[in-house]
Scaffold this active site. Sequence first.
Site, PDB file in Angstrom:
ATOM      1  N   HIS A 246      11.014 -14.800 -16.876  1.00  0.00           N
ATOM      2  CA  HIS A 246      10.920 -13.553 -17.643  1.00  0.00           C
ATOM      3  C   HIS A 246      11.649 -12.458 -16.891  1.00  0.00           C
ATOM      4  O   HIS A 246      11.656 -12.453 -15.664  1.00  0.00           O
ATOM      5  CB  HIS A 246       9.448 -13.141 -17.850  1.00  0.00           C
ATOM      6  CG  HIS A 246       9.275 -12.137 -18.940  1.00  0.00           C
ATOM      7  ND1 HIS A 246       9.339 -10.780 -18.710  1.00  0.00           N
ATOM      8  CD2 HIS A 246       9.090 -12.297 -20.269  1.00  0.00           C
ATOM      9  CE1 HIS A 246       9.169 -10.151 -19.868  1.00  0.00           C
ATOM     10  NE2 HIS A 246       9.027 -11.043 -20.821  1.00  0.00           N
ATOM     11  N   GLU A 306       6.278 -17.894 -24.589  1.00  0.00           N
ATOM     12  CA  GLU A 306       6.756 -18.854 -25.580  1.00  0.00           C
ATOM     13  C   GLU A 306       6.141 -20.242 -25.427  1.00  0.00           C
ATOM     14  O   GLU A 306       6.064 -20.999 -26.384  1.00  0.00           O
ATOM     15  CB  GLU A 306       8.289 -18.973 -25.512  1.00  0.00           C
ATOM     16  CG  GLU A 306       9.026 -17.658 -25.603  1.00  0.00           C
ATOM     17  CD  GLU A 306       8.967 -17.034 -26.988  1.00  0.00           C
ATOM     18  OE1 GLU A 306       8.044 -17.370 -27.751  1.00  0.00           O
ATOM     19  OE2 GLU A 306       9.834 -16.214 -27.298  1.00  0.00           O
TER      20      GLU A 306
HETATM   21  N1  COA Z   1      14.846 -22.432 -16.326  1.00  0.00           N
HETATM   22  C1  COA Z   1      15.705 -22.643 -15.313  1.00  0.00           C
HETATM   23  N2  COA Z   1      16.262 -21.672 -14.594  1.00  0.00           N
HETATM   24  C2  COA Z   1      15.927 -20.416 -14.894  1.00  0.00           C
HETATM   25  C3  COA Z   1      15.017 -20.128 -15.940  1.00  0.00           C
HETATM   26  C4  COA Z   1      14.470 -21.190 -16.654  1.00  0.00           C
HETATM   27  N3  COA Z   1      13.610 -20.993 -17.646  1.00  0.00           N
HETATM   28  N4  COA Z   1      14.863 -18.785 -16.023  1.00  0.00           N
HETATM   29  C5  COA Z   1      15.653 -18.258 -15.091  1.00  0.00           C
HETATM   30  N5  COA Z   1      16.292 -19.231 -14.416  1.00  0.00           N
HETATM   31  C6  COA Z   1      17.230 -19.075 -13.323  1.00  0.00           C
HETATM   32  C7  COA Z   1      18.543 -18.484 -13.793  1.00  0.00           C
HETATM   33  O1  COA Z   1      19.440 -19.511 -14.192  1.00  0.00           O
HETATM   34  C8  COA Z   1      19.028 -17.749 -12.581  1.00  0.00           C
HETATM   35  O2  COA Z   1      19.624 -18.651 -11.709  1.00  0.00           O
HETATM   36  P1  COA Z   1      21.001 -18.275 -10.960  1.00  0.00           P
HETATM   37  O3  COA Z   1      20.677 -17.034 -10.174  1.00  0.00           O
HETATM   38  O4  COA Z   1      21.303 -19.469 -10.142  1.00  0.00           O
HETATM   39  O5  COA Z   1      22.000 -18.001 -12.060  1.00  0.00           O
HETATM   40  C9  COA Z   1      17.734 -17.292 -11.908  1.00  0.00           C
HETATM   41  O6  COA Z   1      16.699 -18.134 -12.396  1.00  0.00           O
HETATM   42  C10 COA Z   1      17.400 -15.872 -12.230  1.00  0.00           C
HETATM   43  O7  COA Z   1      17.222 -15.733 -13.619  1.00  0.00           O
HETATM   44  P2  COA Z   1      17.779 -14.505 -14.424  1.00  0.00           P
HETATM   45  O8  COA Z   1      18.928 -14.979 -15.221  1.00  0.00           O
HETATM   46  O9  COA Z   1      18.003 -13.296 -13.584  1.00  0.00           O
HETATM   47  O10 COA Z   1      16.583 -14.201 -15.383  1.00  0.00           O
HETATM   48  P3  COA Z   1      16.675 -13.209 -16.581  1.00  0.00           P
HETATM   49  O11 COA Z   1      15.778 -12.098 -16.251  1.00  0.00           O
HETATM   50  O12 COA Z   1      18.052 -12.855 -16.946  1.00  0.00           O
HETATM   51  O13 COA Z   1      16.173 -14.137 -17.725  1.00  0.00           O
HETATM   52  C11 COA Z   1      14.956 -15.250 -19.328  1.00  0.00           C
HETATM   53  C12 COA Z   1      14.933 -14.105 -18.309  1.00  0.00           C
HETATM   54  C13 COA Z   1      13.641 -15.217 -20.098  1.00  0.00           C
HETATM   55  C14 COA Z   1      16.116 -15.024 -20.303  1.00  0.00           C
HETATM   56  C15 COA Z   1      15.130 -16.599 -18.608  1.00  0.00           C
HETATM   57  O14 COA Z   1      14.061 -16.789 -17.716  1.00  0.00           O
HETATM   58  C16 COA Z   1      15.248 -17.769 -19.566  1.00  0.00           C
HETATM   59  O15 COA Z   1      16.344 -18.066 -20.040  1.00  0.00           O
HETATM   60  N6  COA Z   1      14.110 -18.485 -19.853  1.00  0.00           N
HETATM   61  C17 COA Z   1      14.134 -19.587 -20.787  1.00  0.00           C
HETATM   62  C18 COA Z   1      14.137 -19.084 -22.224  1.00  0.00           C
HETATM   63  C19 COA Z   1      12.789 -18.499 -22.620  1.00  0.00           C
HETATM   64  O16 COA Z   1      11.735 -19.038 -22.320  1.00  0.00           O
HETATM   65  N7  COA Z   1      12.870 -17.349 -23.311  1.00  0.00           N
HETATM   66  C20 COA Z   1      11.702 -16.645 -23.780  1.00  0.00           C
HETATM   67  C21 COA Z   1      11.517 -15.377 -23.038  1.00  0.00           C
HETATM   68  S1  COA Z   1       9.961 -14.601 -23.353  1.00  0.00           S
END
Ligand code: COA
Length: 365
Positions: A246, A306
């Site tokens: 998140h 989710e």
């Molecule tokens: N699975 C695997 N890796 C994950 C992840 C997940 N669910 N969520 C984050 N990461 C990784 C990213 O790839 C990133 O890695 P990197 O630095 O090597 O590129 C690292 O963790 C940091 O994540 P970041 O991209 O900064 O997180 P964010 O704040 O941009 O993203 C979400 C938040 C929710 C978009 C992200 O966690 C995600 O895509 N989750 C899965 C989709 C989901 O459940 N969405 C519903 C949200 S309520």
Amino acid sequence: MIGGLEGVVAAETVLSAVDGEGGRLVIRGHTLGELAGRTSFEQVAHLLLEGFFDDLPDPEALARRLGAARAQVFAHTTAIDETLKTLGPIEAMRALTARLADGDDLDTALRLLAAPAVFTPAVLRAARSLAPIAPDPALGHTADILRMLDGRIPSPARAAALDAYLVTVSDHGLNASTFAARVVASTQAGLTSAVLAGISALKGPLHGGAPGPVIEMLDAIGTPENAAPWLQAALDRGERLMGFGHRVYRVRDPRADALKGAYRTLNVAEPARDPGRLALAEAVEAAALEALRQAKPDRRLETNVEFYTALLLEAVGLPHEAFTCVFAMGRTTGWLAHAREQVLSGRLIRPQSAYVGPAPEAEAA
Ligand code: COA
């Protein structure tokens, strides 16, 4: 980091507070625990909209007017044609919502609250060549939604579980869809335009599009023993695990527990609804958290809303291709309240960008 506006405060709101370190969500002075499972969708809609419309009636009258609004928007289901049937549920629901007139008044807001509730069952039925079922304004909002799916009045436990879900996702600070809705509202385009912006932002897999894929993941994993190797293989392919991570929460999303609680309550009332899902989901959750700890030791990635959304909505009997539409049924309340809050502030949202492109040739020379 500029790209994702992390940590940027872009609005003041009286609506909700998201505490990412403490794992706490407050909605208009109430913790999520005080609301989820204890209030109906109509009550939380009243809570969120209070103060934003001069003519907002009391909660009971609001519920009656919402029932009438469901009946009103049902007229638009005649617009479901062959082209609309080729769209996914969220796109078809958005297309029907776009037919509603724009405005800034309570009637417009009530039609927008009713829209996803009425249009989602209609487009799901149309995809199976079934005629839409007209709403029953006398029913509670969630009972009517479930009835419009198959014509049967649902058990109180199923309707209550859907209430718990819609209340849990009704508002959540300045998430991407709420921000989009506020930007559009700030131009004075109207509430319909603001809600359409919200729906459009919500549909992406990084926001509201994740719970459908959670079910697909659980189905693909199949057994608790398969969880760890399946998840590791997904991470090795560079995939994100749906239902985890998140932008704001660095601890477990409090909504995950609210929804897991609602799932358990539904199971106590109707045990036949759990086909072994909870045991599988708990095994997958534990394995995913462990795999993410290994893969991203520097990043705290926890369960988000989710994951248990998927389980709860499946148990309520909603098809997984409609989960994002159901999210929109709840979040429209928050979008409307934020849109009105923004309009009443009287301020256009217009940030700036830093130009990093080439200088004009004449200047470079
Ligand atoms: N699975 C695997 N890796 C994950 C992840 C997940 N669910 N969520 C984050 N990461 C990784 C990213 O790839 C990133 O890695 P990197 O630095 O090597 O590129 C690292 O963790 C940091 O994540 P970041 O991209 O900064 O997180 P964010 O704040 O941009 O993203 C979400 C938040 C929710 C978009 C992200 O966690 C995600 O895509 N989750 C899965 C989709 C989901 O459940 N969405 C519903 C949200 S309520």
